[in-house]
Design a protein around this motif. Structure first.
Motif, short mmCIF file in Angstrom:
data_model
loop_
_atom_site.label_atom_id
_atom_site.label_comp_id
_atom_site.label_asym_id
_atom_site.label_seq_id
_atom_site.Cartn_x
_atom_site.Cartn_y
_atom_site.Cartn_z
N GLU A 12 0.84 -1.20 0.00
CA GLU A 12 0.00 0.00 0.00
C GLU A 12 0.88 1.25 0.00
O GLU A 12 1.86 1.34 0.73
N GLY A 13 0.54 2.19 -0.86
CA GLY A 13 1.27 3.47 -0.87
C GLY A 13 2.45 3.51 -1.82
O GLY A 13 3.03 4.57 -2.06
N ILE A 14 2.84 2.35 -2.37
CA ILE A 14 3.97 2.33 -3.32
C ILE A 14 3.46 2.82 -4.68
O ILE A 14 2.45 2.34 -5.19
N THR A 15 4.16 3.80 -5.25
CA THR A 15 3.72 4.41 -6.51
C THR A 15 4.64 4.01 -7.66
O THR A 15 5.67 3.36 -7.46
N GLU A 44 -0.29 0.81 -10.76
CA GLU A 44 -0.61 1.35 -9.43
C GLU A 44 -2.00 0.89 -8.97
O GLU A 44 -2.20 0.55 -7.81
N LYS A 45 -2.94 0.87 -9.90
CA LYS A 45 -4.33 0.53 -9.57
C LYS A 45 -4.44 -0.89 -9.01
O LYS A 45 -5.11 -1.13 -8.00
N ARG A 46 -3.79 -1.84 -9.67
CA ARG A 46 -3.87 -3.24 -9.22
C ARG A 46 -2.74 -3.61 -8.27
O ARG A 46 -2.63 -4.75 -7.85
#
Length: 368
Positions: A12-15, A44-46
């Protein structure tokens, strides 16, 4: 040196920027492990990323990732660069954006795959027959795929496997091919010239061993066994509707498989693949093994395939028998018993009903 594709689940939070930094970290020390980072895909979405790396073995790739940034992949598969390119469109980084030190690639590896099958099973096996019909059909399909930016992964005279980035392109392309098929040649013989199209979607690595194997398997089964001409998964339908401001799919033109139907189809074929050549196998065994009553099995199977359990099993065996005849794996009696038929005479009768030719005649023509 082998080429590997690996799967990372992003916390979570990794871009995409973080993933680009990790890719750079790999490139800085790749020489220590005799590896070469080719490119990656980030979604990013998945919350997934896939790296394409040339490496001496899987362990070297793991060691590289671990030392560079500590993100060890969940799964690694060996791939062919040409296959990766045909599915995903590239095998190296896209052109770097000007005046940026970090090449951020926010480019998902998620694809919609289309399977197209034309002609019946017998004619598909004889894929060296290049008729006027197939020429016209291929010309139409090639133009349509180009228009909707479909990438051909594999094709022969009777089938296609195509990759799409856009769900909308995939659905509109399928509808166009279906529409054009009626006009390719007049007076089509429906017994030999039929069209089936299936759309399924997914990512290149799942718990299977080959690239997009899960998505290809489902699309192929939909094409082979679902009675409607054009069929899509629920995921494809939902993605299409979200891309098109909730414009709904026309159920009269496209069959959408519900998630429980997809699950049943896979369970069914996985099971039948194990038992199809057992001659004493009957509908009671069938329903028991799938955890259904006889009436439930009949209802589910006819709804999907238009066939009763007995007819479905018989057709499945006939397809296997046709394959064996085509490959000249034995005489008619041997193949009849090998594929679960109790007598060669009954097998020949069923074969004639299904394919319009006796097995003996088919062998003469094929070997001749």
């Amino acid at each position: 040196m082998p080429i590997y594709l690996d799967l990372h689940e992003l916390p979570e939070g990794i871009t995409a920027e973080h993933v680009a930094e990790m890719h750079q970290a790999d490139l800085k020390i790749e020489h220590e492990y005799n590896c070469r980072g080719l490119t990656y895909w980030c979604d990013e979405k998945r919350q997934t990323a896939f790296c394409l790396i040339e490496a001496p073995n899987k362990q070297a790739l793991k060691n590289l990732h671990e030392k560079a940034h500590g993100e060890v992949p969940l799964k690694i598969i060996e791939v062919e660069d040409t296959i990766v390119e045909s599915f995903l469109g590239r095998i190296k980084d896209p052109e770097k954006a000007k005046n940026t030190k970090l090449n951020i690639i926010n480019d998902p590896a998620f694809r919609v795959l289309m399977i197209i099958e034309t002609s019946n099973y017998l004619n598909r096996l004889e894929s060296n027959q290049y008729t006027l019909f197939t020429q016209k059909f291929h010309n139409n399909v090639s133009k349509t795929l180009k228009k909707f930016t479909g990438r051909i992964v594999k094709k022969d005279n009777n089938s296609y496997l195509v990759s799409f980035k856009s769900v909308t392109d995939a659905v509109l392309c399928a509808l166009k091919i279906q529409f054009q098929f009626k006009y390719v040649t007049p007076n089509l013989d429906p017994s030999t010239r039929r069209l089936n199209i299936a759309l399924s979607s997914g990512v290149p690595i799942t718990n299977k061993d080959n690239i997009f194997e899960e998505t290809i398997t489902l699309a192929t089964r939909m094409c082979d066994f679902i009675k409607e001409q054009l069929v899509i998964t629920t995921e494809v339908k939902l993605l299409y509707e979200s891309e098109n401001m909730n414009a709904s799919i026309d159920d009269k033109m496209i069959r959408t498989l519900k998630p429980n139907e997809e699950k049943f189809l896979n369970q069914l074929i996985d099971f039948v693949e194990q038992i199809w050549n057992k001659p004493n196998f009957n509908v009671n065994d069938f329903s028991k093994a799938l955890g259904l009553s006889k009436s439930q099995l009949y209802r589910k199977l006819t709804n999907l395939t238009g066939l009763s359990p007995n007819s479905f099993l018989k057709e499945f065996r006939l397809h296997k028998a046709l394959n064996l005849l085509h490959k000249q794996y034995g005489n008619i009696s041997e193949i009849a018993f090998e594929t679960g038929f109790n007598s060669a005479a009954y097998f020949s009768k069923c074969f004639l009903e299904k394919y319009g030719i006796l097995p003996s005649k088919y062998i003469q023509q094929h070997i001749g």
